[in-house]
Design a protein around this motif. Sequence first.
Motif, PDB file in Angstrom:
ATOM      1  N   LEU A 241     -24.014 -52.910 -42.433  1.00  0.00           N
ATOM      2  CA  LEU A 241     -23.012 -52.946 -41.364  1.00  0.00           C
ATOM      3  C   LEU A 241     -21.735 -53.617 -41.858  1.00  0.00           C
ATOM      4  CD1 LEU A 241     -25.284 -54.070 -38.386  1.00  0.00           C
ATOM      5  CD2 LEU A 241     -24.676 -51.735 -39.049  1.00  0.00           C
ATOM      6  N   SER A 242     -20.666 -53.404 -41.149  1.00  0.00           N
ATOM      7  CA  SER A 242     -19.391 -54.033 -41.502  1.00  0.00           C
ATOM      8  C   SER A 242     -18.846 -54.785 -40.287  1.00  0.00           C
ATOM      9  CB  SER A 242     -18.379 -52.974 -41.973  1.00  0.00           C
ATOM     10  OG  SER A 242     -17.171 -53.587 -42.355  1.00  0.00           O
ATOM     11  N   PRO A 243     -18.872 -56.128 -40.347  1.00  0.00           N
ATOM     12  CA  PRO A 243     -19.380 -56.975 -41.425  1.00  0.00           C
ATOM     13  C   PRO A 243     -20.910 -57.036 -41.417  1.00  0.00           C
ATOM     14  CG  PRO A 243     -18.656 -58.325 -39.602  1.00  0.00           C
ATOM     15  CD  PRO A 243     -18.305 -56.918 -39.234  1.00  0.00           C
ATOM     16  N   PRO A 244     -21.522 -57.453 -42.536  1.00  0.00           N
ATOM     17  CA  PRO A 244     -22.983 -57.496 -42.613  1.00  0.00           C
ATOM     18  C   PRO A 244     -23.567 -58.555 -41.682  1.00  0.00           C
ATOM     19  CG  PRO A 244     -22.007 -58.498 -44.559  1.00  0.00           C
ATOM     20  CD  PRO A 244     -20.887 -57.859 -43.804  1.00  0.00           C
ATOM     21  N   ARG A 245     -24.796 -58.270 -41.215  1.00  0.00           N
ATOM     22  CA  ARG A 245     -25.488 -59.204 -40.345  1.00  0.00           C
ATOM     23  C   ARG A 245     -26.880 -59.491 -40.895  1.00  0.00           C
ATOM     24  NH1 ARG A 245     -22.672 -60.456 -36.097  1.00  0.00           N
ATOM     25  NH2 ARG A 245     -24.445 -61.373 -34.978  1.00  0.00           N
ATOM     26  N   ILE A 246     -27.553 -60.480 -40.307  1.00  0.00           N
ATOM     27  CA  ILE A 246     -28.890 -60.857 -40.752  1.00  0.00           C
ATOM     28  C   ILE A 246     -29.759 -61.093 -39.525  1.00  0.00           C
ATOM     29  CG2 ILE A 246     -28.324 -61.832 -43.013  1.00  0.00           C
ATOM     30  CD1 ILE A 246     -28.206 -64.586 -41.663  1.00  0.00           C
ATOM     31  N   MET A 247     -31.065 -61.212 -39.764  1.00  0.00           N
ATOM     32  CA  MET A 247     -32.020 -61.574 -38.722  1.00  0.00           C
ATOM     33  C   MET A 247     -33.061 -62.493 -39.341  1.00  0.00           C
ATOM     34  SD  MET A 247     -34.425 -58.138 -38.426  1.00  0.00           S
ATOM     35  CE  MET A 247     -35.644 -58.942 -37.378  1.00  0.00           C
ATOM     36  N   VAL A 248     -33.808 -63.185 -38.515  1.00  0.00           N
ATOM     37  CA  VAL A 248     -34.903 -64.014 -38.999  1.00  0.00           C
ATOM     38  C   VAL A 248     -36.030 -63.098 -39.477  1.00  0.00           C
ATOM     39  CG1 VAL A 248     -36.634 -65.748 -38.389  1.00  0.00           C
ATOM     40  CG2 VAL A 248     -34.317 -65.898 -37.437  1.00  0.00           C
ATOM     41  N   ALA A 317     -51.323 -56.859 -26.656  1.00  0.00           N
ATOM     42  CA  ALA A 317     -50.871 -55.476 -26.530  1.00  0.00           C
ATOM     43  C   ALA A 317     -50.559 -54.949 -27.929  1.00  0.00           C
ATOM     44  CB  ALA A 317     -49.628 -55.388 -25.642  1.00  0.00           C
ATOM     45  N   VAL A 318     -50.353 -53.644 -28.037  1.00  0.00           N
ATOM     46  CA  VAL A 318     -49.893 -53.023 -29.281  1.00  0.00           C
ATOM     47  C   VAL A 318     -48.388 -52.839 -29.180  1.00  0.00           C
ATOM     48  CG1 VAL A 318     -50.041 -51.028 -30.804  1.00  0.00           C
ATOM     49  CG2 VAL A 318     -52.088 -51.846 -29.608  1.00  0.00           C
ATOM     50  N   ILE A 319     -47.661 -53.438 -30.089  1.00  0.00           N
ATOM     51  CA  ILE A 319     -46.205 -53.334 -30.088  1.00  0.00           C
ATOM     52  C   ILE A 319     -45.784 -51.992 -30.690  1.00  0.00           C
ATOM     53  CG2 ILE A 319     -44.084 -54.284 -31.068  1.00  0.00           C
ATOM     54  CD1 ILE A 319     -45.392 -57.040 -30.983  1.00  0.00           C
ATOM     55  N   THR A 320     -44.876 -51.301 -30.010  1.00  0.00           N
ATOM     56  CA  THR A 320     -44.292 -50.095 -30.585  1.00  0.00           C
ATOM     57  C   THR A 320     -42.862 -50.328 -31.073  1.00  0.00           C
ATOM     58  OG1 THR A 320     -43.520 -49.283 -28.432  1.00  0.00           O
ATOM     59  CG2 THR A 320     -45.721 -48.605 -29.155  1.00  0.00           C
ATOM     60  N   GLU A 321     -42.122 -51.245 -30.406  1.00  0.00           N
ATOM     61  CA  GLU A 321     -40.803 -51.618 -30.898  1.00  0.00           C
ATOM     62  C   GLU A 321     -40.395 -52.972 -30.316  1.00  0.00           C
ATOM     63  OE1 GLU A 321     -38.072 -48.501 -29.555  1.00  0.00           O
ATOM     64  OE2 GLU A 321     -37.391 -49.843 -27.966  1.00  0.00           O
ATOM     65  N   VAL A 322     -39.502 -53.652 -31.029  1.00  0.00           N
ATOM     66  CA  VAL A 322     -38.989 -54.951 -30.599  1.00  0.00           C
ATOM     67  C   VAL A 322     -37.484 -54.979 -30.816  1.00  0.00           C
ATOM     68  CG1 VAL A 322     -39.271 -57.460 -30.719  1.00  0.00           C
ATOM     69  CG2 VAL A 322     -41.107 -55.979 -31.546  1.00  0.00           C
ATOM     70  N   THR A 323     -36.784 -55.662 -29.924  1.00  0.00           N
ATOM     71  CA  THR A 323     -35.355 -55.910 -30.077  1.00  0.00           C
ATOM     72  C   THR A 323     -35.155 -57.396 -30.358  1.00  0.00           C
ATOM     73  OG1 THR A 323     -34.773 -54.104 -28.580  1.00  0.00           O
ATOM     74  CG2 THR A 323     -33.083 -55.775 -28.998  1.00  0.00           C
ATOM     75  N   TYR A 324     -34.372 -57.688 -31.410  1.00  0.00           N
ATOM     76  CA  TYR A 324     -34.107 -59.062 -31.831  1.00  0.00           C
ATOM     77  C   TYR A 324     -32.607 -59.339 -31.850  1.00  0.00           C
ATOM     78  CZ  TYR A 324     -38.864 -58.984 -33.831  1.00  0.00           C
ATOM     79  OH  TYR A 324     -40.226 -58.872 -34.034  1.00  0.00           O
ATOM     80  N   LYS A 325     -32.255 -60.594 -31.675  1.00  0.00           N
ATOM     81  CA  LYS A 325     -30.893 -61.039 -31.916  1.00  0.00           C
ATOM     82  C   LYS A 325     -30.569 -60.904 -33.403  1.00  0.00           C
ATOM     83  CE  LYS A 325     -31.302 -64.640 -28.362  1.00  0.00           C
ATOM     84  NZ  LYS A 325     -31.267 -66.118 -28.118  1.00  0.00           N
ATOM     85  N   THR A 326     -29.316 -60.627 -33.718  1.00  0.00           N
ATOM     86  CA  THR A 326     -28.859 -60.673 -35.109  1.00  0.00           C
ATOM     87  C   THR A 326     -27.712 -61.666 -35.219  1.00  0.00           C
ATOM     88  OG1 THR A 326     -27.230 -58.889 -34.873  1.00  0.00           O
ATOM     89  CG2 THR A 326     -29.498 -58.265 -35.443  1.00  0.00           C
ATOM     90  N   PHE A 327     -27.404 -62.048 -36.469  1.00  0.00           N
ATOM     91  CA  PHE A 327     -26.450 -63.120 -36.719  1.00  0.00           C
ATOM     92  C   PHE A 327     -25.542 -62.741 -37.885  1.00  0.00           C
ATOM     93  CE2 PHE A 327     -30.592 -64.611 -35.330  1.00  0.00           C
ATOM     94  CZ  PHE A 327     -30.261 -65.266 -34.148  1.00  0.00           C
ATOM     95  N   ALA A 328     -24.374 -63.349 -37.924  1.00  0.00           N
ATOM     96  CA  ALA A 328     -23.437 -63.080 -39.012  1.00  0.00           C
ATOM     97  C   ALA A 328     -24.020 -63.570 -40.340  1.00  0.00           C
ATOM     98  CB  ALA A 328     -22.111 -63.781 -38.733  1.00  0.00           C
ATOM     99  N   ASP A 329     -23.898 -62.745 -41.374  1.00  0.00           N
ATOM    100  CA  ASP A 329     -24.326 -63.177 -42.709  1.00  0.00           C
ATOM    101  C   ASP A 329     -23.207 -64.007 -43.340  1.00  0.00           C
ATOM    102  OD1 ASP A 329     -25.861 -63.538 -44.923  1.00  0.00           O
ATOM    103  OD2 ASP A 329     -26.161 -61.407 -45.338  1.00  0.00           O
ATOM    104  N   THR A 330     -23.615 -64.890 -44.250  1.00  0.00           N
ATOM    105  CA  THR A 330     -22.648 -65.820 -44.847  1.00  0.00           C
ATOM    106  C   THR A 330     -22.942 -66.014 -46.319  1.00  0.00           C
ATOM    107  OG1 THR A 330     -24.063 -67.708 -44.275  1.00  0.00           O
ATOM    108  CG2 THR A 330     -22.351 -67.104 -42.686  1.00  0.00           C
TER     109      THR A 330
END
Length: 607
Positions: A241-248, A317-330
């Motif tokens: 992505l522009s700018p790049p991002r990260i997640m845990v 339960a069985v997870i099919t998808e998850v949405t997570y917060k993302t953060f600016a990469d540094t």
Amino acid sequence: MKGGIVGVLCSALLLAVEAACAPNSDAITKVPGFKPNKWVARTWEGNNYACKCHPGDYCWPKQNHWNNLNRTVGGNLRVNLPPGAPCYNTFQGPLGTVNTYDAAKCAAVTAGFPNEQFQIELPTAGLWTYFTNDTCRPTADPTGSCTLGYYPVLYITAKTVAHIQAGINFARNNNLRLVIRNTGHDFLGRSVGWGSLVINTHSFKSISTTNNWNGPGYNGPAITVGAGVQAFEALAHLNSLSPPRIMVTGECATVGVAGGLVQGGGHGPLTNFYGFLADTAVQFKVITADGKIQTANANTNSDLFWALKGGGPAAFAVITEVTYKTFADTPSAGINLDINPATNSDPALYWEAVRKFHSYSTHFVDNGLYVYYEIGPVPNTLHVHPIVGVNKTLAQLQAVVQPLFDDLDALGVGYTTSSETYGTFYDLYNAMFEIEMAGNSALTGGWTIGRQDVINNHTAIIDAFQTVMNAGSFIVGHMWSAGHGLPQSEWAKSAINPRFRNVVDKLITIVPVSGDAPLAAKAEAQNRLTNIVDGSLRAAAPNGASYINEADPFQPDWQNAFWGTNYQRLLQIRRKYDPEGVFYAVSTPGTERWEQIETGTRLCVKL
């Protein structure tokens, strides 16, 4: 093959199945909280049990039932063969014998067996083999014996949500042991199980991102990932992505980010800043034990949402998808440190160096550093790869670490070190974290060390480290603080054990033992892990806790060790969403009444 191997092998079992007798004990059909009547009566070590249905039992589904399931899941039901089967002339399975030798496939599996990604792409492999009974490993002798061991009997390669629903419904209606498998990336044997049916969710590879997620409890940048997405895939997408991002994510790039990782919590190099992966989850799409598709977020099924965030893998339960917060990469910097036997032959000096190193754990996490290290298995070895400074220049990172180097120099300890600066954390992640290996057999335990333990009891902690090494184990450490950067107001929004918020070091302990070792040797290794290796750590660090994804599931008082004061609430939620015990993973909420009897095979409820 929509009928093929399923039909052939199942037919070989029909006479044995029809000859078996159904239990007539009324107690079997009246197990509290359970509705299925397809229980199997067993007696083991003087106790009576009601067991799930396994191959050879009267209630094991007939051939036409399996064929119907196969049609329902689009021909994606298969009889399971262990990974090493192509190296043997025949595979002797519970549903019959199959000719399996294939020289080219044997060469491929022999070469790939130590490779994590190779094993992940197999439908039912466990990356670490102890809980498979270490059966049917790759060999150069095709005349050897290849049996199923504790690998599952059949598996569904789920391609759609409907396939997962069909598998869950079939397992529930027939009272089968069900295993949910994504990457096989676990130490506790949750991805395998004797006599079981597996639903493999690894094909769910969807990834999407947005700068404007607008949902309950969160507005902002987010990533939505399918159940099969791995850390390296999610991070690469975010980096593009522009700018790049990260997640845990976890420190291991091959781990799945939408399954057992988040359900166990999910710690990694960014935990100092954003808490566990579970703390960053904003919505789940799941299938519950009744086969229904559910959304779980802060407003909808909020109790399930809370439980899925660290309450135990394969439990709710069985997870099919998850949405997570993302953060600016540094930009980020890293340092490596090695103390090795060649320059440190004096054990007393070595352990003093370890004591100095570990005494800086609170200093490191308070300054936002993440530290990954290994003690052993070679004596007098300390391998620290890497010390990570996210959003730090190399000069800033060196300033934090320099007091440790000064202390090592004052002791006269020989060491080597290297350092590097990277344009993003993503670049550091790919460059500095070492590749992990698969295919080994061991028992895994672990404990965490609280801040107060380091302050008040550090000498005893290092003594415990020595006990661990003297017991034939070794340590993998992760210095982080899940309460450092996450506001305290956010701590209780996930099911994570509250004690984790004051942890400064999370340890994995490893006791090598073959999965096909004699039962007495296995019992000795388990006792050594529980009561000597981890026992010494629990005694030295009473403010610690245990992390469900990397721990001894047979430790005493596991409910408190894994979830502390959150356990009773998790137990209630488990009973609400899975009252019949469709899902099972060892030592997760609600499994107190379950046992794997008959040398760890049949999954049963004690009557």
